[in-house]
Design an enzyme around this catalytic site. Structure first.
Site, PDB file in Angstrom:
ATOM      1  N   CYS A  37       0.811  -1.226   0.000  1.00 42.28           N
ATOM      2  CA  CYS A  37       0.000   0.000   0.000  1.00 42.28           C
ATOM      3  C   CYS A  37       0.843   1.273   0.000  1.00 42.28           C
ATOM      4  CB  CYS A  37      -0.951   0.009   1.190  1.00 42.28           C
ATOM      5  SG  CYS A  37      -2.098  -1.362   1.178  1.00 42.28           S
ATOM      6  N   ASN A  47     -10.128  -0.026   0.309  1.00 44.31           N
ATOM      7  CA  ASN A  47      -8.665   0.055   0.265  1.00 44.31           C
ATOM      8  C   ASN A  47      -8.174  -0.462  -1.090  1.00 44.31           C
ATOM      9  OD1 ASN A  47      -5.916  -0.199   0.581  1.00 44.31           O
ATOM     10  ND2 ASN A  47      -6.013  -1.164   2.590  1.00 44.31           N
ATOM     11  N   HIS A  84      -3.495   7.442   2.878  1.00 48.97           N
ATOM     12  CA  HIS A  84      -3.849   6.134   2.347  1.00 48.97           C
ATOM     13  C   HIS A  84      -5.249   5.790   2.858  1.00 48.97           C
ATOM     14  CE1 HIS A  84      -3.904   2.032   1.231  1.00 48.97           C
ATOM     15  NE2 HIS A  84      -3.618   1.538   2.422  1.00 48.97           N
TER      16      HIS A  84
HETATM   17  N1  COA Z   1     -18.557  -8.700   9.310  1.00 48.41           N
HETATM   18  C1  COA Z   1     -19.116  -8.956  10.485  1.00 48.41           C
HETATM   19  N2  COA Z   1     -18.415  -9.311  11.573  1.00 48.41           N
HETATM   20  C2  COA Z   1     -17.087  -9.425  11.420  1.00 48.41           C
HETATM   21  C3  COA Z   1     -16.443  -9.176  10.199  1.00 48.41           C
HETATM   22  C4  COA Z   1     -17.245  -8.800   9.113  1.00 48.41           C
HETATM   23  N3  COA Z   1     -16.729  -8.519   7.893  1.00 48.41           N
HETATM   24  N4  COA Z   1     -15.127  -9.364  10.354  1.00 48.41           N
HETATM   25  C5  COA Z   1     -14.932  -9.701  11.634  1.00 48.41           C
HETATM   26  N5  COA Z   1     -16.114  -9.738  12.288  1.00 48.41           N
HETATM   27  C6  COA Z   1     -16.364 -10.071  13.679  1.00 48.41           C
HETATM   28  C7  COA Z   1     -15.307 -10.983  14.256  1.00 48.41           C
HETATM   29  O1  COA Z   1     -15.612 -12.321  13.972  1.00 48.41           O
HETATM   30  C8  COA Z   1     -15.386 -10.660  15.709  1.00 48.41           C
HETATM   31  O2  COA Z   1     -16.488 -11.324  16.268  1.00 48.41           O
HETATM   32  P1  COA Z   1     -16.408 -11.972  17.739  1.00 48.41           P
HETATM   33  O3  COA Z   1     -16.155 -10.820  18.670  1.00 48.41           O
HETATM   34  O4  COA Z   1     -17.741 -12.602  17.892  1.00 48.41           O
HETATM   35  O5  COA Z   1     -15.262 -12.927  17.691  1.00 48.41           O
HETATM   36  C9  COA Z   1     -15.690  -9.177  15.737  1.00 48.41           C
HETATM   37  O6  COA Z   1     -16.242  -8.861  14.455  1.00 48.41           O
HETATM   38  C10 COA Z   1     -14.468  -8.334  15.988  1.00 48.41           C
HETATM   39  O7  COA Z   1     -13.431  -8.776  15.124  1.00 48.41           O
HETATM   40  P2  COA Z   1     -12.028  -8.070  15.069  1.00 48.41           P
HETATM   41  O8  COA Z   1     -11.214  -8.651  13.975  1.00 48.41           O
HETATM   42  O9  COA Z   1     -11.447  -8.061  16.429  1.00 48.41           O
HETATM   43  O10 COA Z   1     -12.512  -6.611  14.670  1.00 48.41           O
HETATM   44  P3  COA Z   1     -11.766  -5.239  14.778  1.00 48.41           P
HETATM   45  O11 COA Z   1     -12.537  -4.335  15.645  1.00 48.41           O
HETATM   46  O12 COA Z   1     -10.308  -5.385  15.045  1.00 48.41           O
HETATM   47  O13 COA Z   1     -11.935  -4.709  13.289  1.00 48.41           O
HETATM   48  C11 COA Z   1     -10.665  -4.458  11.260  1.00 48.41           C
HETATM   49  C12 COA Z   1     -11.362  -5.428  12.213  1.00 48.41           C
HETATM   50  C13 COA Z   1      -9.989  -5.250  10.172  1.00 48.41           C
HETATM   51  C14 COA Z   1     -11.710  -3.547  10.668  1.00 48.41           C
HETATM   52  C15 COA Z   1      -9.633  -3.634  12.065  1.00 48.41           C
HETATM   53  O14 COA Z   1      -8.770  -4.482  12.791  1.00 48.41           O
HETATM   54  C16 COA Z   1      -8.804  -2.764  11.190  1.00 48.41           C
HETATM   55  O15 COA Z   1      -9.305  -1.809  10.656  1.00 48.41           O
HETATM   56  N6  COA Z   1      -7.480  -3.022  11.080  1.00 48.41           N
HETATM   57  C17 COA Z   1      -6.616  -2.298  10.210  1.00 48.41           C
HETATM   58  C18 COA Z   1      -6.750  -2.896   8.887  1.00 48.41           C
HETATM   59  C19 COA Z   1      -6.202  -2.050   7.792  1.00 48.41           C
HETATM   60  O16 COA Z   1      -6.643  -0.973   7.569  1.00 48.41           O
HETATM   61  N7  COA Z   1      -5.227  -2.604   7.098  1.00 48.41           N
HETATM   62  C20 COA Z   1      -4.729  -2.095   5.903  1.00 48.41           C
HETATM   63  C21 COA Z   1      -3.464  -1.398   6.128  1.00 48.41           C
HETATM   64  S1  COA Z   1      -2.753  -1.161   4.564  1.00 48.41           S
END
Ligand code: COA
Length: 327
Positions: A119, A284, A254
């Site tokens: 990215c 993204n 980004h």
């Molecule tokens: N839809 C619904 N529920 C979802 C889901 C989706 N697409 N993806 C995950 N979940 C659920 C999980 O299963 C989990 O459920 P549980 O609590 O029952 O186990 C819950 O949502 C929380 O999951 P988690 O992965 O801990 O969520 P989070 O709050 O960390 O959010 C991201 C996930 C990916 C949105 C977040 O971590 C993020 O934005 N990270 C940065 C990613 C990024 O921008 N990367 C690119 C950099 S170039």
């Protein structure tokens, strides 16, 4: 004589964008995987993404975006010096996507190569182009970010497949002699930390036999690092140029996640109207995200000649960086 105070700079003379026709809303994604519009919007700010049709490859989309940037600048293809394509999803291992694009544009005198920094690839590309232009190797460089992440998403993994989209953005940088307060790239800062390579990666490549090729991300880990690393890159850009956040007209971040974008904006104390957000429309798009966001700000009249723009990105590697650009 006034001339002796002129500086040689890489000046942005054209910008172009290409987005695939097909749009998938969060509701569309919810038909494919167990997710919901509410979850995606609340966690990421994403409302829709574009997915490429079979003919819309990284080379195809990159050539379209590149052509638009060249047309805007009024530079004939045969006058172009070089093409740098930042992509993690090239059409082929080789020839480089950049060389396919060279052929598509008819840029007969240009050399070209691909650059792999996930990215952050577009920021890395700006930095390489800036060095080539200031060294006098060429007088124009087309820097393209072009990605088809829909082809490497794991639709069994709802935590990643809802986050990405496809598209391409391009800028043309040309050497110009300008006054100190004039336009051009003022600085670029690049960083990498390979010890964090396993928190965001693709689990295969053409050099590996019989392996799947999917994006894998430990989202929480990435999130934990993103805001601080990006704020550091941005602060280094400001410090080197003896500027404060108040001097920045627009932050062009980004577009990975609304919460990361807001986090960096907040650390800098920038009001929302000075932060470009397109993640809601594009999701993204990796290396394409910054040039797509910039193209959108220019098209909407938010980014104007004379303004000071701070660009930043972070991605797999980890790699990250910033670029300070006066339009
Ligand atoms: N839809 C619904 N529920 C979802 C889901 C989706 N697409 N993806 C995950 N979940 C659920 C999980 O299963 C989990 O459920 P549980 O609590 O029952 O186990 C819950 O949502 C929380 O999951 P988690 O992965 O801990 O969520 P989070 O709050 O960390 O959010 C991201 C996930 C990916 C949105 C977040 O971590 C993020 O934005 N990270 C940065 C990613 C990024 O921008 N990367 C690119 C950099 S170039």
């Amino acid at each position: 004589m006034a001339e002796q105070f002129l500086l040689k700079r890489a000046v942005l003379t054209g910008i172009g964008a290409y987005l695939p026709e097909q749009i998938l809303t969060n509701e569309d994604m919810a038909k494919r995987v167990d997710t919901s519009d509410d979850w995606i919007v609340e966690r990421t700010g994403i409302r829709q993404r574009h997915f490429a049709a079979p003919h819309e490859t990284a080379a195809y989309m990159g050539a379209e975006a590149g052509r638009r940037a060249m047309e805007q600048a009024g530079l004939k293809p045969e006058a172009l010096g070089a093409i740098i394509v930042a992509t993690s999803t090239p059409d082929q291992a080789f020839p480089a996507t950049a060389v396919r694009i060279q052929a598509a544009l008819g840029a007969k005198k240009a050399f070209g190569f691909d650059l792999s920094a996930a990215c952050s690839g577009f920021i890395y590309g700006l930095s390489v182009a800036d060095a080539m232009l200031r060294a006098g190797q060429v007088r124009s460089v087309l820097i393209i970010g072009s990605e088809v992440y829909s082809r490497i998403l794991n639709f069994e993994d709802r935590t990643t497949c809802v986050l990405f989209g496809d598209g391409a953005g391009a800028v043309l940088l040309e050497t110009r002699e300008v006054e100190k307060a004039g336009p051009g790239l003022l600085s670029t800062h690049l960083y990498a930390d390979g010890t964090l390579g396993d928190i965001l990666y693709v689990d295969g490549a053409t050099g590996q036999k019989d392996k799947p090729c999917h994006l894998v991300m430990h989202g929480r880990e990435v999130f934990r690092h993103a805001v601080n690393l990006l704020a550091g890159a941005v602060n280094d850009a400001l410090a080197e140029n003896s500027l404060t956040p108040a001097d920045i007209d627009l932050l062009v971040p980004h577009q990975a996640n609304r919460r990361i974008i807001d986090g960096v904006g907040k650390k800098l104390g920038l009001p929302a109207e000075r932060v470009v957000v397109t993640v809601d429309k594009h999701a993204n798009t990796s290396a394409a995200s910054v040039p797509l966001a910039l193209a959108s700000a220019v098209a909407e009249g938010r980014a104007k000649p004379g303004q000071l723009l701070l660009l930043e990105a972070l991605g797999g590697g980890l790699t990250w960086g910033s670029a300070l650009l006066r339009l």
